[in-house]
Design an enzyme around this catalytic site. Structure first.
Site, PDB file in Angstrom:
ATOM      1  N   LYS A  13      12.020   2.626 -27.638  1.00 33.53           N
ATOM      2  CA  LYS A  13      13.474   3.265 -27.990  1.00 33.53           C
ATOM      3  C   LYS A  13      14.130   3.005 -26.926  1.00 33.53           C
ATOM      4  O   LYS A  13      15.427   2.460 -27.302  1.00 33.53           O
ATOM      5  CB  LYS A  13      13.197   4.827 -27.991  1.00 33.53           C
ATOM      6  N   ARG A  88      14.146  16.124 -27.595  1.00 37.51           N
ATOM      7  CA  ARG A  88      12.664  16.098 -27.794  1.00 37.51           C
ATOM      8  C   ARG A  88      11.811  17.241 -28.303  1.00 37.51           C
ATOM      9  O   ARG A  88      10.747  17.170 -28.482  1.00 37.51           O
ATOM     10  CB  ARG A  88      12.137  15.614 -26.349  1.00 37.51           C
ATOM     11  N   ARG A 127       3.586  -1.809 -19.819  1.00 31.58           N
ATOM     12  CA  ARG A 127       5.131  -1.549 -19.257  1.00 31.58           C
ATOM     13  C   ARG A 127       5.280  -1.904 -17.785  1.00 31.58           C
ATOM     14  O   ARG A 127       4.460  -1.174 -17.055  1.00 31.58           O
ATOM     15  CB  ARG A 127       5.753  -0.383 -19.769  1.00 31.58           C
ATOM     16  N   ARG A 160       4.771   3.007 -14.303  1.00 30.53           N
ATOM     17  CA  ARG A 160       5.425   4.251 -13.891  1.00 30.53           C
ATOM     18  C   ARG A 160       4.014   4.952 -13.921  1.00 30.53           C
ATOM     19  O   ARG A 160       3.081   5.087 -14.612  1.00 30.53           O
ATOM     20  CB  ARG A 160       6.294   4.640 -15.159  1.00 30.53           C
ATOM     21  N   ARG A 171       0.959  12.599 -23.246  1.00 32.94           N
ATOM     22  CA  ARG A 171       2.352  12.592 -23.641  1.00 32.94           C
ATOM     23  C   ARG A 171       2.340  12.214 -25.103  1.00 32.94           C
ATOM     24  O   ARG A 171       3.283  12.781 -25.993  1.00 32.94           O
ATOM     25  CB  ARG A 171       2.993  11.206 -23.085  1.00 32.94           C
TER      26      ARG A 171
END
Ligand code: ADP
Ligand code: AMP
Length: 213
Positions: A13, A88, A127, A160, A171
């Site tokens: 996203k 969300r 990531r 992260r 998540r």
């Protein structure tokens, strides 16, 4: 043009939202980035948000909605924006709709970047984010020129905390129970468009551009 990006955490996203923002000259508004900036600056909001983010849970709606509505009320959002990571939950989407209704406005497109869970776990593990400017990389798909160093600002690149495998699964569970129902919400609003997020990021972007026109 007002756009909402939907999709699991790690679906791409943010990657696509940045490209859309650049192409169409509208701001990229990411609630996750706003929370991370507050954590970095040691604000009360940052401290409150961090407790939820570290566990892979959602920051409470009331707080998140307030932050988002303040942001989109700013001048640079007058001609539209691309929302990344908001809404969300159904209550967040309903509050946004109510506020837009009041202004005689509406969301034009909700773009669901569709990626199966198996791919997500790999994406998040690779990531890397810049601690200074927030730019995002991927160790295989979007490597920085120099390992561990941000191409944009020279800052340090990190995994992260909430991209660690034990948090990613939580998540994903949160996504399926609380966020995925938004696909039906925006289908009912008549603005949902789905793109195959497993393609190369340029191909995903081309698919989005052909939707937005
Ligand atoms: P989100 O904002 O949905 O959480 P990101 O845009 O940060 O996701 O993307 C998650 C990770 O996957 C990043 O490391 C990013 O560089 C990488 N990525 C994004 N889109 C693609 C793609 N189409 N193919 C491969 N990797 C991608
Ligand atoms: P993101 O950068 O979009 O992946 O968001 C990182 C984390 O910030 C999420 O896992 C949540 O804890 C929090 N967050 C971001 N956006 C929202 C939102 N709209 N509602 C609740 N929590 C959010």
């Amino acid at each position: 043009m007002k756009i909402v990006m939907l999709g699991a955490p790690g679906a791409g996203k943010g990657t696509q939202a940045k490209m859309i923002a650049e192409r169409y000259g509208i701001p990229h508004v990411s609630t996750g980035d706003i929370f991370r900036a507050n954590i970095k600056n040691g604000t009360d909001l940052g401290r409150e948000a961090k407790a939820y983010m570290d566990k892979g849970e959602l920051v409470p709606d009331e707080l998140t909605v307030r932050i988002l509505l303040d942001r989109v009320a700013q001048d640079d959002c007058k001609n539209g924006y691309v929302l990344d990571g908001f809404p969300r939950t159904i209550p967040q989407a309903e509050t946004l709709k109510k506020e837009l209704d009041r202004l005689g406005e509406s969301i034009d497109f909700a773009i669901d970047v569709d990626v199966p869970d198996e791919n997500i776990v790999k994406r998040m593990g690779g990531r890397r984010a810049c601690v200074t400017c927030g730019a995002t990389y991927h160790i295989e798909h979007v490597p920085p020129k120099k390992e561990g160093i941000c191409d944009v600002c020279g800052g340090e690149l990190i995994l992260r905390d909430d991209d660690k495998p034990e948090t990613v699964q939580n998540r994903l569970n949160v996504y399926h129970t609380q966020t995925q129902p938004l696909i039906d919400f925006y289908t009912a609003e008549g603005v949902l468009k789905t793109v195959d997020g497993t393609q190369d990021m340029k191909d995903v972007f081309n698919a989005i551009v052909s939707i937005l026109g």
